[in-house]
Design an enzyme around this catalytic site. Structure first.
Site, PDB file in Angstrom:
ATOM      1  N   CYS A 198      36.110   3.279  31.045  1.00  9.11           N
ATOM      2  CA  CYS A 198      35.775   1.866  31.247  1.00  9.11           C
ATOM      3  C   CYS A 198      35.952   1.076  29.951  1.00  9.11           C
ATOM      4  O   CYS A 198      36.027  -0.153  29.989  1.00  9.11           O
ATOM      5  CB  CYS A 198      34.383   1.708  31.837  1.00  9.11           C
ATOM      6  SG  CYS A 198      33.095   2.521  30.937  1.00  9.11           S
ATOM      7  N   ARG A 208      33.537  -9.520  38.749  1.00 10.95           N
ATOM      8  CA  ARG A 208      32.145  -9.150  38.463  1.00 10.95           C
ATOM      9  C   ARG A 208      31.797  -7.791  39.082  1.00 10.95           C
ATOM     10  O   ARG A 208      31.055  -7.002  38.498  1.00 10.95           O
ATOM     11  CB  ARG A 208      31.192 -10.223  38.964  1.00 10.95           C
ATOM     12  CG  ARG A 208      29.759 -10.001  38.525  1.00 10.95           C
ATOM     13  CD  ARG A 208      28.872 -11.192  38.818  1.00 10.95           C
ATOM     14  NE  ARG A 208      29.267 -12.393  38.129  1.00 10.95           N
ATOM     15  CZ  ARG A 208      28.923 -12.724  36.887  1.00 10.95           C
ATOM     16  NH1 ARG A 208      28.197 -11.892  36.180  1.00 10.95           N
ATOM     17  NH2 ARG A 208      29.307 -13.859  36.358  1.00 10.95           N
ATOM     18  N   TYR A 243      39.495  -7.090  33.962  1.00 10.07           N
ATOM     19  CA  TYR A 243      38.637  -6.994  35.144  1.00 10.07           C
ATOM     20  C   TYR A 243      39.339  -7.624  36.339  1.00 10.07           C
ATOM     21  O   TYR A 243      39.287  -7.103  37.446  1.00 10.07           O
ATOM     22  CB  TYR A 243      37.294  -7.688  34.889  1.00 10.07           C
ATOM     23  CG  TYR A 243      36.458  -6.980  33.847  1.00 10.07           C
ATOM     24  CD1 TYR A 243      35.683  -5.876  34.186  1.00 10.07           C
ATOM     25  CD2 TYR A 243      36.442  -7.408  32.520  1.00 10.07           C
ATOM     26  CE1 TYR A 243      34.919  -5.216  33.242  1.00 10.07           C
ATOM     27  CE2 TYR A 243      35.675  -6.755  31.570  1.00 10.07           C
ATOM     28  CZ  TYR A 243      34.921  -5.661  31.930  1.00 10.07           C
ATOM     29  OH  TYR A 243      34.171  -5.006  30.985  1.00 10.07           O
TER      30      TYR A 243
END
Length: 175
Positions: A144, A127, A115
């Site tokens: 993803c 986030r 991420y």
């Protein structure tokens, strides 16, 4: 109001629901739950969009491109390490989400990104990347599942962590 066509089928791995355009572009892919649940989630997801969802079985006329996309998607779910040329059409997502999803498509099978790596690349926060991944409505094709936490930690997945782990293992990634 345009028509979109959906189909539900079982693979060796899980139950899949696909929504496709007339020309065979996948615009929605969900997996892992019983068919009745997948249909309910689909109806909720599409409730604010200007499309009429119809079962693929009700479609008349040429279904060659749709049938090709369905078969390729089945193969992709069962063997995600083998690339399939399946066209998508994005019906969901904010401009930021679509920007993130376009980056995800660039991650080759057999590789992951954290991420943080994606956040740094796109000038945002980890986030935010996670939220964009969670908003993805095209399982596997917008990968993803290839986004992991720090130290390659397996993190959440809209369709369940067990499917994320399965897809990564099939691509040769041990988490």
């Amino acid at each position: 109001m345009s028509n979109l066509y959906y189909t539900v089928f079982d693979t060796d791995v899980c139950t899949v629901l696909l929504v496709l355009t007339l020309n065979g572009f996948v615009c929605y892919a969900s997996l892992g739950k019983p068919a009745i649940e997948l249909k309910g989630i689909m109806a909720k997801d599409f409730s604010s969009l200007p499309y009429q969802l119809k079962p693929l079985s009700t479609m008349t006329g040429d279904k060659i491109e749709i049938d090709k996309s369905v078969e390729k998607f089945k193969l992709l779910v069962e063997t995600p390490s083998v690339s399939q040329d399946i066209k998508t059409e994005l019906l969901f997502g904010t401009p930021l989400q679509r920007k993130v999803w376009k980056e995800l498509v660039k991650i080759p099978a057999g590789q992951t990104r954290t991420y943080k790596e994606l956040a740094d690349l796109l000038g945002t926060h980890s986030r935010v990347i996670g939220n964009c991944c969670g908003a993805n409505r095209i399982a596997v094709l917008i990968p993803c599942h290839r986004v992991v936490g720090a130290n390659n930690k397996l993190t959440g997945y809209r369709w369940g962590k067990s499917y994320k782990e399965y897809l990564l293992k099939q691509e040769g990634i041990g988490i």
